[in-house]
Enzyme design. Structure first.
Site, mmCIF file in Angstrom:
data_model
loop_
_atom_site.group_PDB
_atom_site.id
_atom_site.type_symbol
_atom_site.label_atom_id
_atom_site.label_comp_id
_atom_site.label_asym_id
_atom_site.label_seq_id
_atom_site.Cartn_x
_atom_site.Cartn_y
_atom_site.Cartn_z
ATOM 1 N N LYS A 111 6.566 -5.088 -75.428
ATOM 2 C CA LYS A 111 7.820 -4.501 -75.919
ATOM 3 C C LYS A 111 8.898 -4.552 -74.839
ATOM 4 O O LYS A 111 10.074 -4.776 -75.131
ATOM 5 C CB LYS A 111 7.571 -3.068 -76.374
ATOM 6 N N GLU A 131 12.862 -5.970 -85.837
ATOM 7 C CA GLU A 131 13.133 -4.561 -85.522
ATOM 8 C C GLU A 131 11.841 -3.761 -85.353
ATOM 9 O O GLU A 131 11.732 -2.873 -84.498
ATOM 10 C CB GLU A 131 13.977 -3.951 -86.655
HETATM 11 N N1 HSE Z 1 -0.014 0.235 -81.063
HETATM 12 C C1 HSE Z 1 1.387 0.416 -81.024
HETATM 13 C C2 HSE Z 1 1.717 1.767 -80.450
HETATM 14 C C3 HSE Z 1 1.955 0.293 -82.412
HETATM 15 O O1 HSE Z 1 0.815 2.614 -80.365
HETATM 16 O O2 HSE Z 1 2.852 1.988 -80.060
HETATM 17 C C4 HSE Z 1 3.462 0.349 -82.444
HETATM 18 O O3 HSE Z 1 4.018 -0.803 -81.900
#
Ligand code: HSE
Ligand code: NDP
Length: 437
Positions: free
Chosen positions: A213, A137
């Site tokens: 992501k 998650e």
């Molecule tokens: N480096 C990532 C960001 C951390 O700034 O979104 C969160 O996944």
């Protein structure tokens, strides 16, 4: 896990690998909320061991020395550990640690989107083969429960597309640049100091973290293995302040967007700075906040919003997975095996196969005929103009001309810009950004 007697809490033992921004947030929750979590869930969490790079490093959290080790693999192999929490990031040695933990019978919770995007199928296959759970998650959108929503809340939906602001660092930088006139470098240093950025912040600003992501989300949303290398990625490093300003004048905000769309021919997966009209639900997402706008056939449009990075939101997501895994073992319920094996291998379309609206900024000599040449070349390539704005410039010999187009094929835009940029009267490479509406 130690079997619970009636009304006795179930004891679940944890191994924590990594005690940085996120790891220390997890440590604090375990330390400060042990009693309330036990009351809420019937699970008593016991932290068995913590692996770090340096035992002697000064830390914001006060940790008993006896808990620390520099040997992460020993935590993965420790027979007392039920759930291994991996929070070191990167591919190596995180991958070996996770695979070893799974093969030695531990469940795994991780925030490591880089690893899941680049070696996810291997990790999920190993989890299945060992009949262990893997919770992730925290890997996407910090504290927003987006993974659970895709896996469970929207399970009866066909998802045709989603748009996401999924990197807190970039959204923080863009907000500082567009609203407070801050420069890129200063804003990045601030994001790093707040614990938002990756250890290597190039992953954030060059769009790679967003692509990681996007791969994790697309896999769940479109039920397909995703070939990470096929995702088109542009970051925000080259974004110029004047384009942020011109976009604002035209009624748009610029966001680093992760776009996932399902077409009969394949998947459109791309990350790039994008113009969004001010009225769009994602245009007002500011600072470290993330949001994902999903189009689902049954539930309709859904907007998920919250803090996308930082210690507490991410630790909250880690703990949700830890307790989910621990609780299911308490009740003894067997979750149906995740239907991952039904996933297919959808093709990821090349960027030239996509269609968008475009923002084009030409830097041209203020002479008769140049604007005509641009309009003619766009027309010859089947690109219709939505609006034209020419700026007055007293300082330089060239002037910016900003054109917004109707939807056009990316291959046609590229062809047209090649001709235009090679023409006399055009002094700089044209700035091109996609527009979502
Ligand atoms: N480096 C990532 C960001 C951390 O700034 O979104 C969160 O996944
Ligand atoms: P940090 O760089 O803050 O912390 C990394 C931790 O891992 C440190 O404690 C470090 O030890 C330890 N470590 C590194 N290598 C090893 C190793 N080989 N053996 C043992 N320990 C090791 O990272 P973050 O907490 O920011 O990120 C952790 C993970 O969470 C990453 O995958 C990141 O992408 C992800 N994530 C981060 C978010 C954030 O907002 N920061 C949000 C969402 C996900 P030491 O302290 O001794 O140096």
């Amino acid at each position: 896990m130690k079997k619970s007697m009636d009304s006795q809490p179930q004891e679940v033992r944890l191994g924590l690998v990594g005690l940085g921004t996120v790891g220390s947030g997890v440590f604090e929750i375990l330390k400060n909320q042990a009693v309330s979590l036990e009351k809420k869930t019937g699970v008593r969490l016991i932290l068995q061991k913590i692996a770090v790079r340096s035992v002697s490093k000064k830390r914001a959290v006060s940790v008993p020395k006896a808990l620390l080790t520099t040997d992460a693999m020993s935590v993965a192999l420790d027979p007392r550990v039920d759930i291994l929490i991996e929070l070191i990031g990167g591919i190596r040695p995180a991958k070996e640690i996770i695979l070893k933990a799974l093969s030695s019978g531990k469940h795994v919770v991780t925030a490591n989107k880089a690893l899941l995007a680049e070696a996810g199928e291997e990790i999920f296959t190993a989890a299945d083969a060992n009949n262990r759970k893997i919770g992730f998650e925290a890997s996407v959108c910090g504290g927003i429960p987006i993974i659970k929503s895709l896996r469970e809340g929207l399970v009866s939906n066909d998802i045709s597309q989603f748009l996401g602001i999924v990197n807190g660092t970039c959204n923080y930088i863009l907000t500082r640049m567009s609203q407070e006139g801050c420069d890129f470098k200063t804003a990045l240093v601030e994001a790093q100091a707040k614990g938002y950025a990756e250890e290597n912040p190039a992953l954030d600003v060059d769009g790679v973290d967003s692509a990681h992501k996007l791969a994790v989300l697309a896999r769940l949303a479109f039920r397909s293995a995703i070939s990470f290398k096929k995702i088109y990625v542009e970051g925000i490093r080259g974004l110029r302040r004047e384009d942020i300003g011109y976009a604002q004048e035209l009624g748009y905000a610029i966001k680093l967007l992760a776009v996932g769309k399902k077409h009969p021919k394949g998947l459109e997966l791309r990350v790039h700075p994008t113009l969004l009209p001010n009225g769009h639900p994602l245009a007002g997402v500011r600072g470290v906040y993330n949001a994902v706008f999903i189009h689902a056939d049954q539930a309709g449009d859904q907007l998920f919003y919250g803090r996308g990075a930082g210690k507490k939101p991410t630790a909250s997501a880690v703990m949700s997975d830890v307790l989910d895994i621990a609780r299911r073992n308490v009740s003894g319920s067997q979750r149906a095996k995740a239907p991952r094996l039904n996933f297919d291998n959808k093709k990821v379309l090349g960027i030239e196969e996509t269609i968008s609206k475009y923002y084009l900024r030409f830097q041209v000599a203020d002479k008769p005929g140049v604007l005509g040449m641009i309009a003619k070349t766009l027309g010859q390539n089947e690109i219709s103009i939505l609006s034209v704005n020419q700026k007055e410039s007293h300082a330089t010999k060239s002037v910016p001309v900003i054109i917004l187009t109707y939807a056009a094929a990316e291959k046609n835009i590229r062809k047209a810009l090649k001709v235009i940029d090679a023409s006399r009267g055009v002094s700089e490479k044209t700035i091109m950004m996609r527009v979502e509406s």
